[in-house]
Structures are given as structure tokens and as C-alpha cells.
Design a protein around this motif. Structure first.
Motif, mmCIF file in Angstrom:
data_model
loop_
_atom_site.group_PDB
_atom_site.id
_atom_site.type_symbol
_atom_site.label_atom_id
_atom_site.label_comp_id
_atom_site.label_asym_id
_atom_site.label_seq_id
_atom_site.Cartn_x
_atom_site.Cartn_y
_atom_site.Cartn_z
ATOM 1 N N ILE A 133 0.875 -1.162 0.000
ATOM 2 C CA ILE A 133 0.000 0.000 0.000
ATOM 3 C C ILE A 133 0.915 1.215 0.000
ATOM 4 O O ILE A 133 1.805 1.331 0.846
ATOM 5 N N ARG A 134 0.735 2.127 -0.953
ATOM 6 C CA ARG A 134 1.534 3.345 -1.016
ATOM 7 C C ARG A 134 0.735 4.476 -0.380
ATOM 8 O O ARG A 134 -0.429 4.708 -0.754
ATOM 9 N N LEU A 135 1.357 5.169 0.577
ATOM 10 C CA LEU A 135 0.660 6.205 1.333
ATOM 11 C C LEU A 135 1.352 7.553 1.200
ATOM 12 O O LEU A 135 2.575 7.630 1.043
ATOM 13 N N ALA A 136 0.563 8.619 1.277
ATOM 14 C CA ALA A 136 1.076 9.985 1.315
ATOM 15 C C ALA A 136 0.494 10.651 2.556
ATOM 16 O O ALA A 136 -0.731 10.725 2.709
ATOM 17 N N GLY A 138 0.270 9.380 5.335
ATOM 18 C CA GLY A 138 -0.509 8.367 6.045
ATOM 19 C C GLY A 138 -1.808 7.974 5.377
ATOM 20 O O GLY A 138 -2.525 7.100 5.892
ATOM 21 N N ILE A 139 -2.149 8.573 4.229
ATOM 22 C CA ILE A 139 -3.401 8.283 3.537
ATOM 23 C C ILE A 139 -3.127 7.323 2.378
ATOM 24 O O ILE A 139 -2.245 7.582 1.559
ATOM 25 N N PRO A 140 -3.865 6.197 2.294
ATOM 26 C CA PRO A 140 -3.642 5.252 1.191
ATOM 27 C C PRO A 140 -3.920 5.905 -0.165
ATOM 28 O O PRO A 140 -4.970 6.510 -0.367
ATOM 29 N N MET A 141 -2.961 5.798 -1.067
ATOM 30 C CA MET A 141 -3.103 6.370 -2.406
ATOM 31 C C MET A 141 -3.198 5.285 -3.471
ATOM 32 O O MET A 141 -3.887 5.456 -4.476
ATOM 33 N N ALA A 142 -2.487 4.182 -3.268
ATOM 34 C CA ALA A 142 -2.452 3.146 -4.298
ATOM 35 C C ALA A 142 -2.095 1.805 -3.672
ATOM 36 O O ALA A 142 -1.474 1.750 -2.600
ATOM 37 N N ILE A 143 -2.508 0.757 -4.342
ATOM 38 C CA ILE A 143 -2.053 -0.587 -3.991
ATOM 39 C C ILE A 143 -1.266 -1.084 -5.197
ATOM 40 O O ILE A 143 -1.732 -1.006 -6.328
ATOM 41 N N GLU A 144 -0.061 -1.565 -4.940
ATOM 42 C CA GLU A 144 0.901 -1.837 -6.011
ATOM 43 C C GLU A 144 1.473 -3.241 -5.876
ATOM 44 O O GLU A 144 1.881 -3.643 -4.794
ATOM 45 N N THR A 145 1.489 -3.970 -6.971
ATOM 46 C CA THR A 145 2.125 -5.292 -7.011
ATOM 47 C C THR A 145 3.253 -5.264 -8.032
ATOM 48 O O THR A 145 3.037 -4.862 -9.184
ATOM 49 N N VAL A 146 4.456 -5.667 -7.587
ATOM 50 C CA VAL A 146 5.657 -5.617 -8.416
ATOM 51 C C VAL A 146 6.209 -7.032 -8.605
ATOM 52 O O VAL A 146 6.261 -7.825 -7.654
ATOM 53 N N TYR A 147 6.633 -7.328 -9.835
ATOM 54 C CA TYR A 147 7.364 -8.561 -10.131
ATOM 55 C C TYR A 147 8.729 -8.163 -10.680
ATOM 56 O O TYR A 147 8.829 -7.339 -11.593
ATOM 57 N N MET A 148 9.791 -8.758 -10.107
ATOM 58 C CA MET A 148 11.160 -8.397 -10.483
ATOM 59 C C MET A 148 12.040 -9.635 -10.364
ATOM 60 O O MET A 148 11.907 -10.414 -9.406
ATOM 61 N N SER A 149 12.936 -9.820 -11.316
ATOM 62 C CA SER A 149 13.802 -10.993 -11.311
ATOM 63 C C SER A 149 14.744 -10.975 -10.112
ATOM 64 O O SER A 149 15.491 -10.020 -9.906
ATOM 65 N N ALA A 150 14.729 -12.062 -9.326
ATOM 66 C CA ALA A 150 15.608 -12.157 -8.154
ATOM 67 C C ALA A 150 17.047 -12.454 -8.572
ATOM 68 O O ALA A 150 17.977 -12.229 -7.782
ATOM 69 N N ASN A 151 17.248 -12.946 -9.783
ATOM 70 C CA ASN A 151 18.613 -13.159 -10.274
ATOM 71 C C ASN A 151 19.237 -11.861 -10.770
ATOM 72 O O ASN A 151 20.456 -11.703 -10.752
ATOM 73 N N LEU A 152 18.402 -10.942 -11.212
ATOM 74 C CA LEU A 152 18.903 -9.649 -11.698
ATOM 75 C C LEU A 152 19.165 -8.690 -10.546
ATOM 76 O O LEU A 152 20.222 -8.062 -10.478
ATOM 77 N N ILE A 153 18.209 -8.578 -9.642
ATOM 78 C CA ILE A 153 18.328 -7.680 -8.485
ATOM 79 C C ILE A 153 18.430 -8.552 -7.244
ATOM 80 O O ILE A 153 17.438 -9.101 -6.771
ATOM 81 N N LYS A 154 19.624 -8.683 -6.721
ATOM 82 C CA LYS A 154 19.842 -9.600 -5.608
ATOM 83 C C LYS A 154 19.744 -8.869 -4.263
ATOM 84 O O LYS A 154 20.013 -7.677 -4.163
ATOM 85 N N GLY A 155 19.365 -9.620 -3.240
ATOM 86 C CA GLY A 155 19.443 -9.116 -1.876
ATOM 87 C C GLY A 155 18.311 -8.216 -1.417
ATOM 88 O O GLY A 155 18.440 -7.513 -0.407
ATOM 89 N N VAL A 156 17.186 -8.215 -2.129
ATOM 90 C CA VAL A 156 16.063 -7.379 -1.702
ATOM 91 C C VAL A 156 15.468 -7.942 -0.413
ATOM 92 O O VAL A 156 15.214 -9.136 -0.292
#
Length: 241
Positions: A133-136, A138-156
Motif C-alpha cells: 500500500i503506497r501512502l502519502a 498516512g493516507i492510502p493512495m495506491a495498492i501496487e504489485t511488483v514482479y522483479m527478477s531475483a537473479n537480476l536484483i539480488k538481496g532485496v
């Protein structure tokens, strides 16, 4: 507020007057405005003329009605230009809001055929699935779902997700984000979105689907974001070609 000798229609003058009171802070979010009868009496005009002005402002999103209570000033919408590639965190800070996130889901999952195709990776390769949930302020502005390669971006980690993924990609992973393509459409909020965005059942939301790439063209992420239509608007500059 009203000049009956003006060529401008009286309802337009009322709209402009109320709009000016909102813009200069005389009327604040959730303040009640005078009733139709009060405006009609004050300016010696018909209630139908007043109703037209108020209805136009309700349709514009500047006012909202509550049955049996009256008409009130809406929260001002956050405006985002569809120019340049920035993160939610960067956008909110630039507008003077305090951004934050509430993590709903974080997991490494095997890529489905669809996600693998979008990220140009093999099916079943590990990907991060992140829902926030993305807030500004403290107020909810958006709900966001992200998919990202774990082999490309390591250590998240969860701690990193609470900050800015773009910052982590560019500063810690030393990769350069290049460009993105995105689509925007209006849809009706799902039950899950209604709950997390704190909007009424059946409310319209703005759905953005973004595909982000590194400078060398490597797919970085696939993002589905549902923004509150009552708090957010997007603008775009268009040049004649």
C-alpha cells in the motif's frame, strides 16, 4: 461573487467563486458549503441555477454530497505528470508529502509463463512478488504489485522494500534505469482494493500497468498499480507532430 450584468452565466460565476474559495484556503477539505437555499437567498437567484453550479463542481471532484447532511469540499487530488520515470517515493517528496509503504506481501516465487515472458527470463526462475500500500501523509493512495527478477536484483529485503526500490536498484545494485511503457485505464475497485484503499464499494480507480527497463533494454519490473481516483489525477503534455 455574482455580477448579473456579466456575460458569464450565473452558475459559472458561482462555480468560479467556490473554486476560488477552495484554492485560496478559505474553504478547506471536508468544510460544508452553504445550502442551495442559502446561496439562492443571498444572490436572489433560483435554486436550480445554484444546483447546476454545485452539481458541476461535484462532477469535477471538487465537492461531494452526503445524503441528509449537505455538500462538502473534497480532498485535493495529487497531480502527477506522465513525463519522466520516477518512483512513488520521489513523486510524493517532490510534492511536499511524506511517502510511506505498508507491506502486504513479499515472497520469492517461480515465474509463471506470463511473468517470465514479460521479464525475458525462463519459466520457474525466481522472481520477487511484492504487494504494497503506497501512502502519502498516512493516507492510502495506491495498492501496487511488483514482479522483479531475483537473479537480476539480488538481496532485496523487507527493509529495502519499505524505502525505494529504484534507489536500491541504482545505488546499491549499480544498474541504470532507462525507460518504461505504461497503460492507464479506469476500472471498478475489487473487494480487496476497496478494503485497502479505504474507498466505497464500486468506486472507480485508476489502473496503471508499467513495464520498466534498464538502459541496456533488460526488463527490470512489471508493476500493477491501482490508484484512488478521488485522490489522484494524471496529466500529460502533448506536442503536435
Amino acid at each position: 461573487m455574482i455580477d448579473k450584468n456579466s456575460p458569464l452565466p450565473i452558475y459559472t460565476q458561482i462555480e468560479d467563486g467556490i473554486r476560488s474559495q477552495i484554492e485560496n484556503g478559505e474553504l478547506k477539505p471536508h468544510d460544508a458549503i452553504p445550502s442551495e437555499r442559502e446561496y439562492a437567498t443571498q444572490f436572489q437567484i433560483s435554486r436550480m441555477t445554484v444546483r447546476q453550479a454545485i452539481t458541476n463542481l461535484v462532477n469535477e471532484g471538487l465537492l461531494y454530497r452526503e445524503k441528509g447532511r449537505g455538500t462538502f469540499v473534497s480532498e485535493q487530488k495529487i497531480e502527477q505528470q506522465l513525463v519522466g520515470l520516477t518512483s512513488f517515493t520521489e513523486d510524493m517528496k517532490a510534492r511536499g508529502f511524506t511517502p510511506s509503504s505498508r507491506l502486504l506481501h513479499f515472497e520469492i516465487i517461480p515465474a509463471t509463463a506470463k511473468i517470465a515472458s514479460q521479464l525475458s527470463i525462463q519459466v520457474h526462475h525466481p522472481v520477487y512478488e511484492i504487494t504494497r500500500i503506497r501512502l502519502a501523509d498516512g493516507i492510502p493512495m495506491a495498492i501496487e504489485t511488483v514482479y522483479m527478477s531475483a537473479n537480476l536484483i539480488k538481496g532485496v529485503t523487507e527493509a529495502i522494500i519499505q524505502q525505494s526500490l529504484y534507489n536500491y536498484v541504482e545505488q546499491q545494485s549499480e544498474l541504470k534505469i532507462g525507460h518504461a511503457t505504461q497503460t492507464l485505464e479506469a476500472i471498478v475497485a475489487t473487494e480487496n482494493e476497496t478494503e485497502h484503499l479505504q474507498v466505497a464499494k464500486g468506486s472507480p480507480i485508476l489502473l496503471i500497468q508499467r513495464y520498466t527497463y534498464l538502459e541496456d533494454g533488460t526488463p527490470l519490473e512489471v508493476v500493477r498499480s491501482a490508484y484512488r481516483a478521488d485522490r489522484y489525477k494524471f496529466t500529460v503534455s502533448i506536442n503536435r507532430t
